[in-house]
Design an enzyme around this catalytic site. Structure first.
Site, mmCIF file in Angstrom:
data_model
loop_
_atom_site.group_PDB
_atom_site.id
_atom_site.type_symbol
_atom_site.label_atom_id
_atom_site.label_comp_id
_atom_site.label_asym_id
_atom_site.label_seq_id
_atom_site.Cartn_x
_atom_site.Cartn_y
_atom_site.Cartn_z
ATOM 1 N N HIS A 1 0.672 -1.274 0.107
ATOM 2 C CA HIS A 1 -0.012 -0.007 -0.056
ATOM 3 C C HIS A 1 0.914 1.257 -0.025
ATOM 4 O O HIS A 1 0.402 2.319 -0.280
ATOM 5 C CB HIS A 1 -0.904 0.039 1.269
ATOM 6 C CG HIS A 1 -1.946 -0.996 1.378
ATOM 7 N ND1 HIS A 1 -2.797 -1.121 0.343
ATOM 8 C CD2 HIS A 1 -2.217 -2.127 2.030
ATOM 9 C CE1 HIS A 1 -3.768 -2.185 0.739
ATOM 10 N NE2 HIS A 1 -3.231 -2.822 1.734
ATOM 11 N N ASP B 1 -2.182 -10.504 -2.459
ATOM 12 C CA ASP B 1 -2.788 -10.127 -1.177
ATOM 13 C C ASP B 1 -4.554 -9.979 -1.498
ATOM 14 O O ASP B 1 -4.951 -9.437 -2.616
ATOM 15 C CB ASP B 1 -2.285 -8.822 -0.902
ATOM 16 C CG ASP B 1 -2.734 -8.399 0.784
ATOM 17 O OD1 ASP B 1 -1.608 -9.031 1.570
ATOM 18 O OD2 ASP B 1 -3.789 -7.957 0.823
ATOM 19 N N HIS C 1 -6.019 -7.407 -0.599
ATOM 20 C CA HIS C 1 -6.245 -6.066 -0.680
ATOM 21 C C HIS C 1 -5.260 -5.450 -2.073
ATOM 22 O O HIS C 1 -4.329 -5.773 -2.052
ATOM 23 C CB HIS C 1 -5.654 -5.249 0.668
ATOM 24 C CG HIS C 1 -6.527 -5.669 1.721
ATOM 25 N ND1 HIS C 1 -5.780 -6.479 2.831
ATOM 26 C CD2 HIS C 1 -7.506 -5.348 2.245
ATOM 27 C CE1 HIS C 1 -6.693 -7.010 3.568
ATOM 28 N NE2 HIS C 1 -7.824 -5.998 3.518
ATOM 29 N N ASP D 1 -3.995 -13.060 3.126
ATOM 30 C CA ASP D 1 -5.060 -12.837 3.663
ATOM 31 C C ASP D 1 -6.340 -13.262 2.922
ATOM 32 O O ASP D 1 -7.312 -12.815 3.068
ATOM 33 C CB ASP D 1 -5.286 -11.336 4.290
ATOM 34 C CG ASP D 1 -4.440 -10.327 3.042
ATOM 35 O OD1 ASP D 1 -4.380 -10.589 2.124
ATOM 36 O OD2 ASP D 1 -4.564 -9.288 3.571
HETATM 37 C C1 6XA Z 1 -7.564 -1.393 6.912
HETATM 38 C C2 6XA Z 1 -7.173 -2.560 6.249
HETATM 39 C C3 6XA Z 1 -5.727 -2.371 6.178
HETATM 40 C C4 6XA Z 1 -5.604 -3.566 5.108
HETATM 41 C C5 6XA Z 1 -4.032 -4.267 5.457
HETATM 42 C C6 6XA Z 1 -3.371 -5.354 4.320
HETATM 43 N N1 6XA Z 1 -7.067 -0.845 8.201
HETATM 44 N N2 6XA Z 1 -3.253 -4.877 3.263
HETATM 45 O O1 6XA Z 1 -3.428 -6.390 4.703
HETATM 46 O O2 6XA Z 1 -2.718 -5.782 2.272
HETATM 47 ZN ZN ZN Z 2 -3.879 -7.355 2.698
#
Ligand code: 6XA
Ligand code: ZN
Length: 354
Positions: A163, A199, A201, A288
């Site tokens: 991110h 991932d 996300h 995840d």
């Molecule tokens: C909001 C969720 C953050 C996602 C973190 C993550 N606090 N990113 O696993 O791949």
């Molecule tokens: Zn993630």
């Protein structure tokens, strides 16, 4: 497969993050990496080594100087504001959204926290910089090993990275390890590099870093940003810009997606990577997607990850694996190492048959 382990990862240990309107204990905890390390050792998976220490200039291919300057000194500035801050983490609370200026660097610390971040879920702690910096060394070392002839290498590090943009942190990420690995592969002579983000996300930071480049292809399979973090990027119509048009491909999938659909999507993504003509691959290995993940919504099961590794091996590319998310702490080690084992087993079978 050689693993570069961030022996300083536990220096980054956030206390609380903003989640659904309240401060809750952080999901991104040191035990995550420790479980992966333990599983690697249990299966005698290969050499586990500390990374080489790269000069800060190695980060400048991906991150801006003013962002790196900020991160380097942020903790000291936070404590200088109030000695009592030493007992609590720093979280941003104000951001320069549309119509506000981000070209001016404010002297106020809170204002700079907002300028260089995207959310209030990523606490900056006393050890964040050293952990993130050593994690970047892991990614750079893994890329260097692959450039030196290793078929694959694993950067086992936290905090995660995908991110983080050129000049902002968020989503638990501070330095973009996958982007650093890809840039290192480019510097070492691979003309065309692909990044595959697995991932749950979307890897908004990685996408943004390479969005207008034709030499690095980015593709990501993730929860639909209509409902899933990071919300504001990761749609299927984001195809790249300028010279990079055609070098970005997103595969948003609905919550509840199981392995059948996810695997078919992976096959599509890998065939695009082949069509791009990638000479090396960076995998953002977020775990995840697991059915038991507490903050995510796909339904992959532990044995599925062996097949994920098998699919990745079929691409036949020199591969850098970079650890990202995955918060089902008890299972994250087995799941991550299943991917690596599936990859190695497929590779050994191919070796024998050729
Ligand atoms: C909001 C969720 C953050 C996602 C973190 C993550 N606090 N990113 O696993 O791949
Ligand atoms: Zn993630």
């Amino acid at each position: 497969m050689i693993t570069y382990f961030n022996h300083l990862h536990s220096q980054h240990q956030g206390k609380l993050e903003m989640f659904r309107g309240e401060l809750v204990p952080c999901f991104e905890v040191p035990a995550r990496a420790d479980h992966v390390l333990a599983e690697l050792k249990k299966r005698s998976f290969g050499a586990i080594v500390q990374p080489e220490a790269f000069d800060d200039s190695a980060l400048l291919g991906v991150h801006s100087q003013r962002y790196l300057d900020f991160l380097t000194h942020a903790w000291d500035e936070w404590v200088a504001l109030d000695p009592a801050n030493a007992t609590r983490d720093a979280l941003p609370s104000v951001w320069p959204v549309r119509s506000l200026r981000s070209d001016v660097l404010p002297t106020n610390f809170a204002a700079r926290m907002g300028l260089f971040s995207m959310d209030a879920g990523s606490p900056l702690t006393s050890g964040t910089w050293v952990a993130a910096r050593t994690g970047a060394d892991c990614a750079l070392s893994a890329a260097l090993a692959v450039a030196g002839g290793e078929r694959a290498a694993f950067a086992l590090t936290r905090p995660p990275g995908h991110h983080a943009g050129a000049d902002f942190f968020g989503g638990y990420c501070f330095l973009n390890n996958a982007a650093l690995a890809a840039q290192q592969l480019r510097t070492q002579g691979f003309e065309r590099v692909a990044i595959l983000d697995l991932d749950y996300h979307h890897g908004n930071g990685t996408q943004a870093i390479f969005y207008d480049r034709a030499d690095v292809y980015f593709t990501s399979i993730h929860g639909d940003p209509q409902t899933e973090y990071p919300f504001y990027l990761g749609y299927a119509d984001e195809l790249g810009a300028g010279a990079g048009i055609g070098c970005n491909r997103n595969w948003p999938l609905p919550r509840g997606t199981g392995f059948g659909v996810w695997r078919a999507t992976l096959q599509h993504a890998l065939s695009d990577v082949a069509e791009f003509g990638a000479q090396a691959l960076v995998v953002s290995l977020g775990m995840d997607t697991f059915v038991g993940d507490p903050i995510s919504g796909f339904a992959l099961q532990t044995p599925d990850y062996l097949q994920v590794g098998d699919e990745l091996a079929k691409a036949g590319l020199p591969t850098v694996f970079v650890f990202e998310g995955g918060y089902a702490v008890a299972e994250v080690g087995v799941n991550a190492v299943n991917v690596l084992q599936g990859f190695e087993q497929a590779r050994n079978i191919n070796k024998k048959s050729t």
